[in-house]
Design an enzyme around this catalytic site. Structure first.
Site, PDB file in Angstrom:
ATOM      1  CE  LYS A 265      21.108 -13.108   9.133  1.00 61.11           C
ATOM      2  NZ  LYS A 265      19.688 -13.191   9.386  1.00 61.11           N
TER       3      LYS A 265
ATOM      4  CG  ASP B  73      21.794 -10.854   5.656  1.00 54.30           C
ATOM      5  OD1 ASP B  73      21.614  -9.692   6.082  1.00 54.30           O
ATOM      6  OD2 ASP B  73      20.925 -11.743   5.703  1.00 54.30           O
TER       7      ASP B  73
HETATM    8  O1  C5P Z   1      19.853  -7.770   0.079  1.00 53.87           O
HETATM    9  P1  C5P Z   1      19.031  -8.987  -0.131  1.00 53.87           P
HETATM   10  O2  C5P Z   1      18.991  -9.422  -1.564  1.00 53.87           O
HETATM   11  O3  C5P Z   1      19.419 -10.110   0.780  1.00 53.87           O
HETATM   12  O4  C5P Z   1      17.555  -8.608   0.288  1.00 53.87           O
HETATM   13  C1  C5P Z   1      16.439  -9.358  -0.067  1.00 53.87           C
HETATM   14  C2  C5P Z   1      15.216  -8.466  -0.084  1.00 53.87           C
HETATM   15  O5  C5P Z   1      14.890  -8.058   1.247  1.00 53.87           O
HETATM   16  C3  C5P Z   1      15.422  -7.174  -0.838  1.00 53.87           C
HETATM   17  O6  C5P Z   1      15.089  -7.329  -2.185  1.00 53.87           O
HETATM   18  C4  C5P Z   1      14.461  -6.226  -0.161  1.00 53.87           C
HETATM   19  O7  C5P Z   1      13.157  -6.409  -0.665  1.00 53.87           O
HETATM   20  C5  C5P Z   1      14.464  -6.697   1.271  1.00 53.87           C
HETATM   21  N1  C5P Z   1      15.381  -5.922   2.122  1.00 53.87           N
HETATM   22  C6  C5P Z   1      15.005  -4.641   2.519  1.00 53.87           C
HETATM   23  N2  C5P Z   1      15.842  -3.913   3.313  1.00 53.87           N
HETATM   24  C7  C5P Z   1      17.018  -4.436   3.733  1.00 53.87           C
HETATM   25  C8  C5P Z   1      17.410  -5.730   3.346  1.00 53.87           C
HETATM   26  C9  C5P Z   1      16.556  -6.448   2.531  1.00 53.87           C
HETATM   27  O8  C5P Z   1      13.925  -4.140   2.164  1.00 53.87           O
HETATM   28  N3  C5P Z   1      17.807  -3.706   4.521  1.00 53.87           N
END
Ligand code: C5P
Length: 283
Positions: free
Chosen positions: A8, A133
């Site tokens: 994406k 995601d």
């Molecule tokens: O959700 P995911 O594990 O992919 O996100 C990775 C990191 O990115 C999270 O631990 C967080 O620190 C940050 N993040 C965030 N806000 C979001 C998505 C991700 O702060 N909406």
């Protein structure tokens, strides 16, 4: 069971604030492109085994595809084992959701292979536990995503001709968490115009689509990795209508009006970069 897992890009990405859970409230339009991994899910007697030939990618607990298989297996009370084979083409930690796409394909693959008959909403809950995601990757296409990114509102396909992109992934990894952590609203110089963007997208107006695009995380990544800004400049000089970072980077994509200028940009950029992908909307 073989599945295609498309990358994406974020056509828009805005940050609305910090949440009590440490995540950020975001508003982003995600769009699948035809740069894809292939994911196979097979039955085995016991345990979960992940195989791939991508250097630098774990095959165990740190691999999101492994975690997806384990979580769904536990949730569904499956006793049989699973073999997951990944054929990687999407660069790692590049802002292209490669790991999330693989995880979503694993969930769909297991659901079909094992005839779990899980409803989409149930799979989405599992997906959201794996990463912000992953729910979008389950839905696919183009979608406006809010909350952490896990609230997915599908959009119709672009009303104009298939979109043409050139993606360039520089040879360094960008840790998403540290980019979000370094985000300061006052450093943002350009925000997406989501309403106009979505209107133009529905009308198939490419110029207005690109005018509405922006990614506020560029305010962090361009400062930390100036090469990203230079790459944007180079894509613009090569005729991109818009050159923007995807996710937290470091991938930069250019939107091109025609295949000829995209091919030329691809050829020139391949002289300097190892990972250059000319691609299109995944339909
Ligand atoms: O959700 P995911 O594990 O992919 O996100 C990775 C990191 O990115 C999270 O631990 C967080 O620190 C940050 N993040 C965030 N806000 C979001 C998505 C991700 O702060 N909406």
């Amino acid at each position: 069971m073989r599945k295609t897992a498309p990358a994406k890009i974020n056509l828009t990405l805005d940050i609305l604030g910090r949440r009590p859970d440490g995540y950020h409230e975001i508003a982003t339009t995600m769009h699948q492109v035809d740069l894809t991994d292939a994911v196979e899910v097979h039955s085995r007697a016991s345990g979960i085994v992940v195989q791939h030939d991508q250097p630098g990618l774990s095959s165990g607990e740190d691999n999101l595809a492994y975690r997806a298989a384990r979580l769904l297996r536990d949730q569904a009370g499956l006793s049989r084992g699973l073999l997951i084979r990944l054929e990687k083409h999407i660069p790692l930690a590049a802002g292209l959701a490669g790991g999330s796409a693989d995880a979503a394909a694993v969930l769909q693959g297991i659901n079909q292979l094992c005839a779990l008959r899980m409803e989409e909403a149930e799979l989405r809950d599992v997906a959201a536990q794996l990463g912000s995601d992953v729910p979008f990757c389950l839905t696919g296409g183009t979608a406006f995503c809010t909350g952490r990114g896990e609230i997915v509102q599908p959009l119709p396909d672009f009303a104009g001709p298939r979109l043409i992109f050139v993606l360039v992934t520089p040879d360094f990894l960008v840790p998403t968490a540290s980019v979000f952590a370094a985000f300061r609203p006052e450093a943002v110089t350009s925000r997406p115009d989501e309403a106009n963007f979505q209107r133009a997208f529905r009308q198939g107006d490419l110029m207005a689509v690109t005018a509405g695009m922006a990614n506020v995380l560029e305010s962090v990544s361009l400062r930390l990795w100036p090469e990203i800004g230079r790459l944007q400049q180079q894509l613009a000089e090569l005729g991109a209508l818009k050159a923007q970072m995807s996710g937290s980077g470091p991938t930069v994509f250019g939107v091109f009006a025609d295949e000829v200028s995209a091919e030329r940009a691809e050829r020139v950029l391949k002289q300097d970069y190892r990972q250059v992908f000319r691609c299109h909307s995944y339909l």
